[in-house]
Motif scaffolding. Structure first.
Motif, PDB file in Angstrom:
ATOM      1  N   ARG A 209       1.517  -1.391  -0.251  1.00  0.00           N
ATOM      2  CA  ARG A 209      -0.457  -0.162  -0.089  1.00  0.00           C
ATOM      3  C   ARG A 209       0.909   1.370   0.164  1.00  0.00           C
ATOM      4  O   ARG A 209       1.589   1.457   0.121  1.00  0.00           O
ATOM      5  CB  ARG A 209      -0.916   0.151   0.853  1.00  0.00           C
ATOM      6  N   GLY A 210       0.571   2.304  -0.529  1.00  0.00           N
ATOM      7  CA  GLY A 210       1.702   3.231  -1.317  1.00  0.00           C
ATOM      8  C   GLY A 210       2.144   3.895  -1.601  1.00  0.00           C
ATOM      9  O   GLY A 210       2.378   2.614  -2.027  1.00  0.00           O
ATOM     10  N   GLU A 211       2.964   5.414  -1.853  1.00  0.00           N
ATOM     11  CA  GLU A 211       3.812   5.137  -3.069  1.00  0.00           C
ATOM     12  C   GLU A 211       5.225   5.734  -2.456  1.00  0.00           C
ATOM     13  O   GLU A 211       4.781   6.793  -1.905  1.00  0.00           O
ATOM     14  CB  GLU A 211       3.395   5.489  -4.265  1.00  0.00           C
ATOM     15  N   TRP A 212       6.475   5.082  -3.435  1.00  0.00           N
ATOM     16  CA  TRP A 212       7.342   5.712  -2.449  1.00  0.00           C
ATOM     17  C   TRP A 212       7.722   6.069  -3.854  1.00  0.00           C
ATOM     18  O   TRP A 212       7.582   5.638  -4.956  1.00  0.00           O
ATOM     19  CB  TRP A 212       8.572   3.904  -2.213  1.00  0.00           C
ATOM     20  N   GLY A 213       8.737   7.316  -3.514  1.00  0.00           N
ATOM     21  CA  GLY A 213      10.268   7.758  -4.466  1.00  0.00           C
ATOM     22  C   GLY A 213      11.285   8.265  -3.974  1.00  0.00           C
ATOM     23  O   GLY A 213      11.006   9.043  -3.224  1.00  0.00           O
ATOM     24  N   PHE A 214      11.663   8.333  -4.934  1.00  0.00           N
ATOM     25  CA  PHE A 214      12.698   8.242  -5.021  1.00  0.00           C
ATOM     26  C   PHE A 214      13.285  10.214  -6.129  1.00  0.00           C
ATOM     27  O   PHE A 214      13.211   9.624  -6.897  1.00  0.00           O
ATOM     28  CB  PHE A 214      14.387   7.517  -5.379  1.00  0.00           C
ATOM     29  N   TYR A 215      13.535  11.500  -5.511  1.00  0.00           N
ATOM     30  CA  TYR A 215      13.486  12.083  -6.839  1.00  0.00           C
ATOM     31  C   TYR A 215      15.137  13.143  -6.554  1.00  0.00           C
ATOM     32  O   TYR A 215      15.280  13.054  -4.968  1.00  0.00           O
ATOM     33  CB  TYR A 215      13.031  12.977  -6.973  1.00  0.00           C
ATOM     34  N   ALA A 216      15.205  13.952  -7.157  1.00  0.00           N
ATOM     35  CA  ALA A 216      16.616  14.629  -7.391  1.00  0.00           C
ATOM     36  C   ALA A 216      16.017  15.713  -8.486  1.00  0.00           C
ATOM     37  O   ALA A 216      15.233  15.856  -9.272  1.00  0.00           O
ATOM     38  CB  ALA A 216      17.754  14.311  -7.622  1.00  0.00           C
ATOM     39  N   GLY A 217      16.809  16.927  -8.641  1.00  0.00           N
ATOM     40  CA  GLY A 217      16.523  18.053  -9.467  1.00  0.00           C
ATOM     41  C   GLY A 217      17.595  19.718  -8.563  1.00  0.00           C
ATOM     42  O   GLY A 217      17.498  19.753  -7.743  1.00  0.00           O
ATOM     43  N   PRO A 218      17.185  19.998  -9.719  1.00  0.00           N
ATOM     44  CA  PRO A 218      17.874  21.925  -9.872  1.00  0.00           C
ATOM     45  C   PRO A 218      17.144  22.699  -9.450  1.00  0.00           C
ATOM     46  O   PRO A 218      15.423  22.174  -9.600  1.00  0.00           O
ATOM     47  CB  PRO A 218      18.110  21.677 -10.951  1.00  0.00           C
ATOM     48  N   GLY A 219      17.251  23.878  -9.129  1.00  0.00           N
ATOM     49  CA  GLY A 219      16.448  24.844  -9.198  1.00  0.00           C
ATOM     50  C   GLY A 219      17.111  26.148  -8.005  1.00  0.00           C
ATOM     51  O   GLY A 219      18.334  26.407  -8.524  1.00  0.00           O
ATOM     52  N   ALA A 220      16.400  26.906  -7.842  1.00  0.00           N
ATOM     53  CA  ALA A 220      17.247  28.311  -7.760  1.00  0.00           C
ATOM     54  C   ALA A 220      16.466  28.608  -6.417  1.00  0.00           C
ATOM     55  O   ALA A 220      15.352  28.699  -6.239  1.00  0.00           O
ATOM     56  CB  ALA A 220      16.445  29.042  -8.455  1.00  0.00           C
ATOM     57  N   ASN A 221      17.165  30.020  -5.442  1.00  0.00           N
ATOM     58  CA  ASN A 221      16.797  30.638  -4.259  1.00  0.00           C
ATOM     59  C   ASN A 221      16.912  32.132  -3.837  1.00  0.00           C
ATOM     60  O   ASN A 221      17.870  31.861  -4.788  1.00  0.00           O
ATOM     61  CB  ASN A 221      17.248  29.644  -3.245  1.00  0.00           C
ATOM     62  N   VAL A 222      16.345  32.839  -3.351  1.00  0.00           N
ATOM     63  CA  VAL A 222      16.356  33.695  -3.439  1.00  0.00           C
ATOM     64  C   VAL A 222      15.816  33.905  -1.969  1.00  0.00           C
ATOM     65  O   VAL A 222      15.128  33.460  -0.890  1.00  0.00           O
ATOM     66  CB  VAL A 222      15.755  34.390  -4.245  1.00  0.00           C
ATOM     67  N   GLY A 223      16.560  35.390  -0.638  1.00  0.00           N
ATOM     68  CA  GLY A 223      16.306  35.514   0.314  1.00  0.00           C
ATOM     69  C   GLY A 223      17.236  36.329   0.584  1.00  0.00           C
ATOM     70  O   GLY A 223      18.053  37.329   0.413  1.00  0.00           O
ATOM     71  N   VAL A 224      16.238  37.435   2.127  1.00  0.00           N
ATOM     72  CA  VAL A 224      17.168  38.370   2.450  1.00  0.00           C
ATOM     73  C   VAL A 224      17.231  37.836   4.105  1.00  0.00           C
ATOM     74  O   VAL A 224      16.470  37.419   5.058  1.00  0.00           O
ATOM     75  CB  VAL A 224      15.349  39.444   2.989  1.00  0.00           C
ATOM     76  N   GLY A 225      18.566  37.912   4.616  1.00  0.00           N
ATOM     77  CA  GLY A 225      18.914  38.229   5.641  1.00  0.00           C
ATOM     78  C   GLY A 225      18.006  39.697   6.631  1.00  0.00           C
ATOM     79  O   GLY A 225      18.005  40.326   6.516  1.00  0.00           O
ATOM     80  N   ILE A 226      17.899  39.001   7.746  1.00  0.00           N
ATOM     81  CA  ILE A 226      17.039  40.397   9.060  1.00  0.00           C
ATOM     82  C   ILE A 226      18.454  39.771   9.978  1.00  0.00           C
ATOM     83  O   ILE A 226      18.760  38.940  10.640  1.00  0.00           O
ATOM     84  CB  ILE A 226      15.804  38.923   9.288  1.00  0.00           C
ATOM     85  N   GLY A 227      19.372  41.235   9.851  1.00  0.00           N
ATOM     86  CA  GLY A 227      20.025  41.137  10.772  1.00  0.00           C
ATOM     87  C   GLY A 227      20.760  42.654  10.854  1.00  0.00           C
ATOM     88  O   GLY A 227      20.353  43.514  10.248  1.00  0.00           O
ATOM     89  N   SER A 228      21.683  42.223  11.223  1.00  0.00           N
ATOM     90  CA  SER A 228      22.464  43.699  11.474  1.00  0.00           C
ATOM     91  C   SER A 228      24.405  43.601  10.563  1.00  0.00           C
ATOM     92  O   SER A 228      24.913  43.022  10.527  1.00  0.00           O
ATOM     93  CB  SER A 228      22.496  44.369  12.530  1.00  0.00           C
ATOM     94  N   PRO A 229      24.482  43.738   9.018  1.00  0.00           N
ATOM     95  CA  PRO A 229      23.198  44.440   8.111  1.00  0.00           C
ATOM     96  C   PRO A 229      21.929  43.731   7.522  1.00  0.00           C
ATOM     97  O   PRO A 229      23.263  42.610   7.563  1.00  0.00           O
ATOM     98  CB  PRO A 229      24.449  45.423   7.341  1.00  0.00           C
ATOM     99  N   ALA A 230      21.317  44.236   7.395  1.00  0.00           N
ATOM    100  CA  ALA A 230      20.544  43.059   6.664  1.00  0.00           C
ATOM    101  C   ALA A 230      21.330  42.725   5.140  1.00  0.00           C
ATOM    102  O   ALA A 230      22.200  43.543   4.348  1.00  0.00           O
ATOM    103  CB  ALA A 230      19.017  43.432   6.184  1.00  0.00           C
ATOM    104  N   HIS A 231      20.594  41.774   4.926  1.00  0.00           N
ATOM    105  CA  HIS A 231      21.655  41.389   3.270  1.00  0.00           C
ATOM    106  C   HIS A 231      20.829  40.498   2.564  1.00  0.00           C
ATOM    107  O   HIS A 231      19.830  40.229   3.061  1.00  0.00           O
ATOM    108  CB  HIS A 231      22.673  40.908   3.604  1.00  0.00           C
ATOM    109  N   PHE A 232      20.739  40.170   0.689  1.00  0.00           N
ATOM    110  CA  PHE A 232      20.258  39.514   0.346  1.00  0.00           C
ATOM    111  C   PHE A 232      21.127  38.433  -0.464  1.00  0.00           C
ATOM    112  O   PHE A 232      22.158  38.861  -0.833  1.00  0.00           O
ATOM    113  CB  PHE A 232      19.423  40.944  -1.044  1.00  0.00           C
TER     114      PHE A 232
END
Length: 155
Positions: free
Chosen positions: A82-105
């Motif tokens: 019962r149920g389904e197993w899956g093994f996966y892999a892939g590429p992508g992108a990330n964007v973020g903003v740091g909250i601190g002193s100083p803030a950074h992107f």
């Protein structure tokens, strides 16, 4: 009149096709917490994650980030009846903003490898490893990685 009927038929067709694709929404818990959404594309899927985490790389402050990854379903072994197993892999992108002193992107390329199990009822559990390689403005290049547990409602 023919154009209106054709347009309505196309809209209905796209809506049916979009609703026929399995989706999942839930949480990805690792270095912080993220809201996670998956949308199936053929046998592969797109995963969108966004949330709050702890910047373990340089200053220990908080960050808000979003990641989009196209995961290729590498294998779906039949380990259980019962149920389904899956093994996966892939590429992508990330964007973020740091909250601190100083803030950074930051901007980064991301890659992920994971294993998921979808129960016979609409619950999906996954464990994955995600690696980032990017540039944090004000600090330089960085390459953090994380292991996370995903808990999602599949619909």
């Amino acid at each position: 009149m023919k154009k209106i009927i054709l347009a309505a038929a196309m809209v209905l067709g796209f809506a049916v096709a979009a609703s026929a694709q399995p989706r999942a929404i839930g949480l990805r818990l690792g270095n912080g917490g993220e809201v996670s959404y998956q949308h199936t594309v053929g046998k592969d899927f797109v995963q969108l994650d966004g949330g709050l985490g702890i910047n373990l790389y340089n200053n220990g402050g908080l960050f808000v980030g979003a990641t989009a990854i196209y995961n290729f379903m590498i294998a779906q072994p039949q380990w259980t009846d019962r149920g389904e197993w899956g093994f996966y892999a892939g590429p992508g992108a990330n964007v973020g903003v740091g909250i601190g002193s100083p803030a950074h992107f930051n901007l980064a390329a991301a890659g992920m490898v994971g294993l998921e199990y979808t129960f016979w009822f609409p619950l999906q559990l996954s464990i994955d490893f995600r690696q980032h390689l990017g540039y944090e403005f004000g600090y330089g290049f960085y390459g953090p990685s994380s292991i996370a547990l995903g808990v999602r409602y599949r619909f």
